[in-house]
Design a protein around this motif. Structure first.
Motif, PDB file in Angstrom:
ATOM      1  N   VAL A 184     -14.966  55.576  -2.061  1.00 47.51           N
ATOM      2  CA  VAL A 184     -15.448  54.614  -2.102  1.00 47.51           C
ATOM      3  C   VAL A 184     -16.908  54.828  -0.948  1.00 47.51           C
ATOM      4  CG1 VAL A 184     -16.216  52.540  -1.839  1.00 47.51           C
ATOM      5  CG2 VAL A 184     -13.635  52.785  -1.850  1.00 47.51           C
ATOM      6  N   PRO A 185     -17.622  55.685  -1.919  1.00 51.62           N
ATOM      7  CA  PRO A 185     -18.945  55.740  -1.476  1.00 51.62           C
ATOM      8  C   PRO A 185     -20.220  55.006  -1.246  1.00 51.62           C
ATOM      9  CG  PRO A 185     -18.723  56.418  -3.495  1.00 51.62           C
ATOM     10  CD  PRO A 185     -17.352  56.026  -3.199  1.00 51.62           C
ATOM     11  N   ALA A 186     -21.060  55.253  -0.012  1.00 49.44           N
ATOM     12  CA  ALA A 186     -21.835  54.043   0.473  1.00 49.44           C
ATOM     13  C   ALA A 186     -23.026  54.086  -0.470  1.00 49.44           C
ATOM     14  CB  ALA A 186     -21.895  54.177   1.984  1.00 49.44           C
ATOM     15  N   HIS A 187     -23.662  52.982  -0.662  1.00 51.95           N
ATOM     16  CA  HIS A 187     -25.298  53.046  -0.802  1.00 51.95           C
ATOM     17  C   HIS A 187     -26.253  53.561  -0.191  1.00 51.95           C
ATOM     18  CE1 HIS A 187     -28.845  51.562  -2.796  1.00 51.95           C
ATOM     19  NE2 HIS A 187     -28.276  50.997  -3.290  1.00 51.95           N
ATOM     20  N   ALA A 188     -27.205  54.532  -0.574  1.00 54.24           N
ATOM     21  CA  ALA A 188     -28.064  55.173   0.482  1.00 54.24           C
ATOM     22  C   ALA A 188     -28.903  54.323   1.107  1.00 54.24           C
ATOM     23  CB  ALA A 188     -29.277  56.064  -0.513  1.00 54.24           C
ATOM     24  N   ASP A 189     -28.968  52.906   1.334  1.00 54.94           N
ATOM     25  CA  ASP A 189     -29.848  52.528   1.377  1.00 54.94           C
ATOM     26  C   ASP A 189     -29.172  51.037   2.582  1.00 54.94           C
ATOM     27  OD1 ASP A 189     -32.101  53.561   0.776  1.00 54.94           O
ATOM     28  OD2 ASP A 189     -32.112  51.777  -0.936  1.00 54.94           O
ATOM     29  N   PHE A 190     -27.965  50.375   2.043  1.00 53.08           N
ATOM     30  CA  PHE A 190     -27.419  49.553   3.089  1.00 53.08           C
ATOM     31  C   PHE A 190     -26.379  49.394   3.293  1.00 53.08           C
ATOM     32  CE2 PHE A 190     -29.834  48.187  -1.498  1.00 53.08           C
ATOM     33  CZ  PHE A 190     -30.796  47.234  -0.581  1.00 53.08           C
ATOM     34  N   LYS A 191     -26.075  49.750   4.888  1.00 52.55           N
ATOM     35  CA  LYS A 191     -25.606  50.743   5.464  1.00 52.55           C
ATOM     36  C   LYS A 191     -25.713  49.432   6.829  1.00 52.55           C
ATOM     37  CE  LYS A 191     -26.294  54.503   4.563  1.00 52.55           C
ATOM     38  NZ  LYS A 191     -26.806  56.149   4.671  1.00 52.55           N
ATOM     39  N   ILE A 192     -24.466  48.723   7.231  1.00 52.62           N
ATOM     40  CA  ILE A 192     -24.454  48.508   8.844  1.00 52.62           C
ATOM     41  C   ILE A 192     -23.726  48.632   9.480  1.00 52.62           C
ATOM     42  CG2 ILE A 192     -24.714  45.952  10.258  1.00 52.62           C
ATOM     43  CD1 ILE A 192     -26.027  44.756   7.319  1.00 52.62           C
ATOM     44  N   LYS A 193     -24.366  49.482  11.251  1.00 53.15           N
ATOM     45  CA  LYS A 193     -23.399  50.299  12.378  1.00 53.15           C
ATOM     46  C   LYS A 193     -23.188  48.599  13.370  1.00 53.15           C
ATOM     47  CE  LYS A 193     -22.340  53.255  15.230  1.00 53.15           C
ATOM     48  NZ  LYS A 193     -22.747  54.663  15.445  1.00 53.15           N
ATOM     49  N   LEU A 194     -21.714  48.031  13.677  1.00 50.90           N
ATOM     50  CA  LEU A 194     -21.907  47.097  14.938  1.00 50.90           C
ATOM     51  C   LEU A 194     -22.290  47.660  16.179  1.00 50.90           C
ATOM     52  CD1 LEU A 194     -20.289  44.135  13.870  1.00 50.90           C
ATOM     53  CD2 LEU A 194     -22.493  44.594  13.490  1.00 50.90           C
TER      54      LEU A 194
END
Length: 279
Positions: A184-194
């Protein structure tokens, strides 16, 4: 390979000599009976070279050419296949009806925890039984409106302490039922790391609730489970409240706005979280 003046034998025309050659044609003189042949296809099929060393060298060249042609054909077939899948994805997206639980939550193992924020993709695992055993799981509900929630729990931690360490929107062309590798690959722009401190405040069971057993905080087995769209919106709102850096707050805000748009949700109608820990 230069074959001029090489002596040859043809199955029908007998002995001859190569008198001309270009990239695709060789011309052979069979005692003043001039014939043209496709090069290098005719060599080894109808025509044999008298010199064994030359024949062996040419055989290697032909073998290399065939390997290269197969590789090109394979790439061409893969490109056609990808184009077909892309058209199918587009068709499905146009007809897609949003499921109320079209998000996915992963339980990351130790290796995934180390790599997730560089690779930004997670495997759905493999089918454990039945006729498709060993094949990648397909999270069929996932579409571009889906977010992937990333959770962890330490070996010595209770299930109630499961933390959310990040999340991402799936790639904008992703369709779970068409995935062949289970990734399941991520969108290029919408990623969040806490951060670790933020993750300690983002407990998974504050949001997740089994509708039949609302007090139960049990994951049992499985690599992933589906997650409600509303719960994900609640998580994004709470993450935004945790952030103090203006740039990070803007990133979460953009993520939330995109998520709401993709899932046809209204920010003013998102209720407060009421997961199992809040019962």
């Amino acid at each position: 390979m230069n074959l001029l003046n090489e002596k040859v034998t043809h199955k029908v025309f007998g002995k001859g000599k190569i008198v001309n050659q270009d990239e695709s044609i060789i011309t052979i003189d069979f005692n003043e009976n001039i014939k043209k042949f496709v090069y290098p296809d005719a060599i080894g099929t109808f025509i044999s070279l008298k010199d064994k060393d030359t024949a062996e060298s040419l055989k290697k060249i032909i073998s290399k050419k065939e390997t290269e042609e197969k590789a090109i054909e394979k790439k061409r077939e893969e490109k056609t296949k990808q184009k077909t899948l892309e058209l199918l994805r587009i068709k499905q997206l146009k007809n897609h009806k949003i499921h109320e639980s079209s998000q996915i939550v992963f339980w990351l193992d130790e290796n995934e925890q180390q790599n997730i924020f560089t690779e930004w993709q997670v495997s759905t695992g493999k089918v454990q039984s039945g006729p498709n055993k060993g094949q990648p799981n397909r999270a069929a509900r996932l579409r571009p409106n889906s977010a992937a929630l990333l959770t962890v729990r330490g070996k010595n931690q209770a299930e109630t302490e499961r933390q959310i360490i990040g999340l991402y929107m799936v790639n904008e062309t992703f369709a779970g039922d068409l995935s062949e590798d289970g990734m399941v690959p991520a969108h290029a722009d919408f990623k969040i790391k806490l951060t670790d401190q933020e993750a300690e405040k983002m407990l998974f069971w504050n949001y997740y609730k089994n509708k039949n057993y609302p007090h139960r905080t049990t994951w049992n087995s499985g690599k992933y489970r589906y997650f409600d769209n509303i719960w994900t919106a609640q998580i994004l709102k709470d993450i935004m409240a945790l952030k103090t850096d203006e740039e990070e707050m803007k990133e979460v805000q953009n993520f939330l706005e995109y998520f709401l748009k993709m899932n046809l949700l209204d920010i003013d109608h998102i209720p407060e979280a009421c997961g199992a820990l809040k019962q």
